[in-house]
Design a protein around this motif. Structure first.
Motif, PDB file in Angstrom:
ATOM      1  N   TYR A  34      19.395  -2.660  23.698  1.00  0.00           N
ATOM      2  CA  TYR A  34      18.364  -3.351  22.936  1.00  0.00           C
ATOM      3  C   TYR A  34      17.026  -2.644  23.085  1.00  0.00           C
ATOM      4  O   TYR A  34      16.088  -3.132  23.711  1.00  0.00           O
ATOM      5  N   SER A  35      16.950  -1.463  22.527  1.00  0.00           N
ATOM      6  CA  SER A  35      15.706  -0.701  22.495  1.00  0.00           C
ATOM      7  C   SER A  35      15.183  -0.691  21.066  1.00  0.00           C
ATOM      8  O   SER A  35      15.962  -0.768  20.108  1.00  0.00           O
ATOM      9  N   ASP A  36      13.880  -0.608  20.929  1.00  0.00           N
ATOM     10  CA  ASP A  36      13.259  -0.562  19.611  1.00  0.00           C
ATOM     11  C   ASP A  36      12.823   0.856  19.300  1.00  0.00           C
ATOM     12  O   ASP A  36      12.083   1.467  20.076  1.00  0.00           O
ATOM     13  N   ASN A  37      13.276   1.384  18.181  1.00  0.00           N
ATOM     14  CA  ASN A  37      12.873   2.708  17.722  1.00  0.00           C
ATOM     15  C   ASN A  37      12.392   2.591  16.288  1.00  0.00           C
ATOM     16  O   ASN A  37      13.044   1.946  15.458  1.00  0.00           O
ATOM     17  N   PHE A  38      11.262   3.217  16.003  1.00  0.00           N
ATOM     18  CA  PHE A  38      10.651   3.079  14.688  1.00  0.00           C
ATOM     19  C   PHE A  38      10.247   4.433  14.117  1.00  0.00           C
ATOM     20  O   PHE A  38       9.962   5.381  14.853  1.00  0.00           O
ATOM     21  N   VAL A  39      10.207   4.491  12.797  1.00  0.00           N
ATOM     22  CA  VAL A  39       9.574   5.604  12.099  1.00  0.00           C
ATOM     23  C   VAL A  39       8.412   5.004  11.316  1.00  0.00           C
ATOM     24  O   VAL A  39       8.550   3.948  10.678  1.00  0.00           O
ATOM     25  N   VAL A  40       7.254   5.645  11.404  1.00  0.00           N
ATOM     26  CA  VAL A  40       6.048   5.154  10.737  1.00  0.00           C
ATOM     27  C   VAL A  40       5.407   6.292   9.961  1.00  0.00           C
ATOM     28  O   VAL A  40       5.617   7.474  10.265  1.00  0.00           O
ATOM     29  N   VAL A  41       4.632   5.932   8.953  1.00  0.00           N
ATOM     30  CA  VAL A  41       3.870   6.910   8.192  1.00  0.00           C
ATOM     31  C   VAL A  41       2.433   6.414   8.099  1.00  0.00           C
ATOM     32  O   VAL A  41       2.189   5.261   7.714  1.00  0.00           O
ATOM     33  N   PHE A  42       1.489   7.287   8.473  1.00  0.00           N
ATOM     34  CA  PHE A  42       0.067   6.982   8.378  1.00  0.00           C
ATOM     35  C   PHE A  42      -0.549   7.861   7.290  1.00  0.00           C
ATOM     36  O   PHE A  42      -0.177   9.028   7.137  1.00  0.00           O
ATOM     37  N   ALA A  43      -1.496   7.298   6.552  1.00  0.00           N
ATOM     38  CA  ALA A  43      -2.091   8.043   5.437  1.00  0.00           C
ATOM     39  C   ALA A  43      -3.579   7.733   5.313  1.00  0.00           C
ATOM     40  O   ALA A  43      -4.035   6.643   5.683  1.00  0.00           O
ATOM     41  N   PRO A  44      -4.366   8.676   4.750  1.00  0.00           N
ATOM     42  CA  PRO A  44      -5.822   8.502   4.625  1.00  0.00           C
ATOM     43  C   PRO A  44      -6.185   7.733   3.358  1.00  0.00           C
ATOM     44  O   PRO A  44      -6.767   8.271   2.424  1.00  0.00           O
ATOM     45  N   ILE A  45      -5.843   6.456   3.337  1.00  0.00           N
ATOM     46  CA  ILE A  45      -6.139   5.642   2.161  1.00  0.00           C
ATOM     47  C   ILE A  45      -7.054   4.486   2.546  1.00  0.00           C
ATOM     48  O   ILE A  45      -7.239   4.185   3.728  1.00  0.00           O
ATOM     49  N   GLU A  46      -7.624   3.888   1.551  1.00  0.00           N
ATOM     50  CA  GLU A  46      -8.334   2.622   1.715  1.00  0.00           C
ATOM     51  C   GLU A  46      -7.596   1.592   0.879  1.00  0.00           C
ATOM     52  O   GLU A  46      -7.253   1.857  -0.280  1.00  0.00           O
ATOM     53  N   TRP A  47      -7.343   0.434   1.447  1.00  0.00           N
ATOM     54  CA  TRP A  47      -6.640  -0.589   0.694  1.00  0.00           C
ATOM     55  C   TRP A  47      -7.520  -1.076  -0.448  1.00  0.00           C
ATOM     56  O   TRP A  47      -8.682  -1.431  -0.217  1.00  0.00           O
ATOM     57  N   PRO A  48      -7.023  -1.080  -1.687  1.00  0.00           N
ATOM     58  CA  PRO A  48      -7.833  -1.560  -2.814  1.00  0.00           C
ATOM     59  C   PRO A  48      -8.346  -2.977  -2.591  1.00  0.00           C
ATOM     60  O   PRO A  48      -9.463  -3.319  -2.937  1.00  0.00           O
ATOM     61  N   ASN A  49      -7.491  -3.778  -1.969  1.00  0.00           N
ATOM     62  CA  ASN A  49      -7.848  -5.160  -1.638  1.00  0.00           C
ATOM     63  C   ASN A  49      -7.105  -5.524  -0.360  1.00  0.00           C
ATOM     64  O   ASN A  49      -5.872  -5.535  -0.349  1.00  0.00           O
ATOM     65  N   PRO A  50      -7.824  -5.789   0.725  1.00  0.00           N
ATOM     66  CA  PRO A  50      -7.146  -6.084   1.999  1.00  0.00           C
ATOM     67  C   PRO A  50      -6.111  -7.199   1.892  1.00  0.00           C
ATOM     68  O   PRO A  50      -5.128  -7.212   2.636  1.00  0.00           O
TER      69      PRO A  50
END
Length: 398
Positions: free
Chosen positions: A355-371
């Motif tokens: 029971y281990s947690d493994n994730f893949v994530v993607v980060f990007a230089p954006i601004e949310w149009p509307n939070p």
């Protein structure tokens, strides 16, 4: 710990020196520098003994061995003993286990310290009871805990697990670490910044060590992203300016590796060789940058730069796996023979190690149009980005 285990005299002094000096090889931003040192280190020029350990550990050894001030106050033989203790060990096993092991003093310290300074309670455990539980049945044998100390160790291991899950793997921590690491990559590979290259290309020489010791967080930021004036590297400077101004990259995708996909290729995503993983990450970044540019309706001049998109995978070990350190288990001093802590603890016997947690994530230089709509956007982008990752994985493997 040493006093509890009746470690005295020269051994006690050795442990004290090892505790004081064990992290001297960390560069600007401490642990965040490790990935860059390992990536850019010139391993062809390193001595055989330097190749046996992580680069920052080799740097630590060279600093202890050559620093003029340390040479004045610590005899040569004693410095070499410290280096050996921090490496493969020196003298009795217990000395190494106090400095680096599943119950070592470093972990005991940083869990409480980090919990305090982060303003959380996750890292709390009963330090006094844990240390009272430490025993050394054989002076030349392994550090153990007595039978009454099982619950104290349970609390300690769970504290480590909760700090990892909630603090060390916190989304903002992951993003800022990856931004620093990417800024260094861009500074060396895209901007061709010679000072940055010299800082992270460990070659085992005294010249590297002299230069390395002159750098800290403040000098790094002021050199490569000055408050006034233009940075020497356009790409690295832009990424570091984002950090300085707290314009962090945004998490546009997050998905567990494994369930619910039951795809062998997906589950082994984190097992890629680092160069293959780098190829995969760059390919994913290219596609995600183009996709988000189109989705957000950005014009060509405002298109998202793939160099600022980061695909990253990470894991959180199960609480049971966290009870070990480099496959070295915690032993309980029971009769007729010592037993692993995970076998003596009713609580930990009930935890499935898988029971281990493994994730893949993607980060990007954006601004949310509307939070208020960011969750909806992430949900809309999830399947397309997931497909991109899986497709690029298939190309990388072939």
């Amino acid at each position: 710990m040493a006093e509890q285990l009746k470690v005295e005299g020269a051994e006690l002094r050795l442990i004290r020196l090892a505790g004081l000096l064990h992290d001297t090889g960390h560069g600007p931003f401490s642990h965040v520098s490790e990935a860059s040192l390992d990536w850019f280190g010139d391993k062809e020029k390193l001595k055989p003994e330097q190749k046996e350990h992580k680069i920052h550990e080799a740097v630590t050894a060279e600093i202890i061995r050559t620093d003029p001030e340390l040479c004045q106050i610590i005899p040569d033989a004693e410095r070499e003993s410290v280096i050996q203790l921090l490496g493969n060990g020196y003298g009795r096993s217990v000395l190494k286990q106090i400095v680096s092991g599943p119950l070592d003093a470093d972990k005991q310290d940083y869990l409480l310290r980090d919990s305090y300074f982060c303003g959380v309670q996750y890292g709390h455990y009963d330090l006094a009871q844990l240390q009272r539980s430490l025993v050394l049945p054989d002076p030349d044998g392994d550090l153990m805990i007595d039978e009454d100390g099982v619950h104290a160790v349970e609390q300690f291991v769970l504290a480590k697990y909760y700090m990892t899950a909630n603090i060390y793997r916190h989304r903002v921590r992951l993003i800022t670490d990856q931004m620093i690491t990417r800024a260094i990559r861009l500074g060396i590979e895209s901007d061709n910044l010679e000072p940055m290259k010299r800082l992270y290309t460990f070659d085992g020489t005294a010249g590297f060590i002299r230069n390395y010791q002159k750098w800290d967080d403040a000098r790094f930021m002021e050199t490569f992203s000055p408050v006034h004036g233009s940075p020497p590297g356009p790409k690295s400077g832009a990424m570091l300016r984002r950090l300085r101004e707290r314009k962090l990259l945004k998490e546009v995708f997050k998905d567990p590796i494994g369930k619910p996909y039951h795809s062998k290729s997906w589950e082994t995503l984190r097992g890629l060789h680092k160069r293959a993983a780098d190829t995969l990450s760059k390919a994913v970044a290219q596609r995600v940058a183009a996709y988000l540019t189109e989705q957000l309706g950005l014009k060509h001049e405002n298109a998202i730069d793939p160099d600022f998109v980061i695909a990253h995978s990470y894991g959180i070990k199960s609480a049971r796996e966290s009870s070990r350190n480099d496959e070295e288990g915690i032993l309980v001093n029971v009769k007729p023979a010592p037993q692993p802590f995970t076998d003596e603890s009713t609580l930990f016997k009930s935890i499935n190690e898988q029971y281990s947690d493994n994730f893949v994530v993607v980060f990007a230089p954006i601004e949310w149009p509307n939070p208020d709509t960011k969750d909806a956007l992430r949900a809309r982008w999830k399947e397309p980005i997931r497909s991109m990752i899986q497709e690029e994985w298939g190309r990388t493997k072939t």
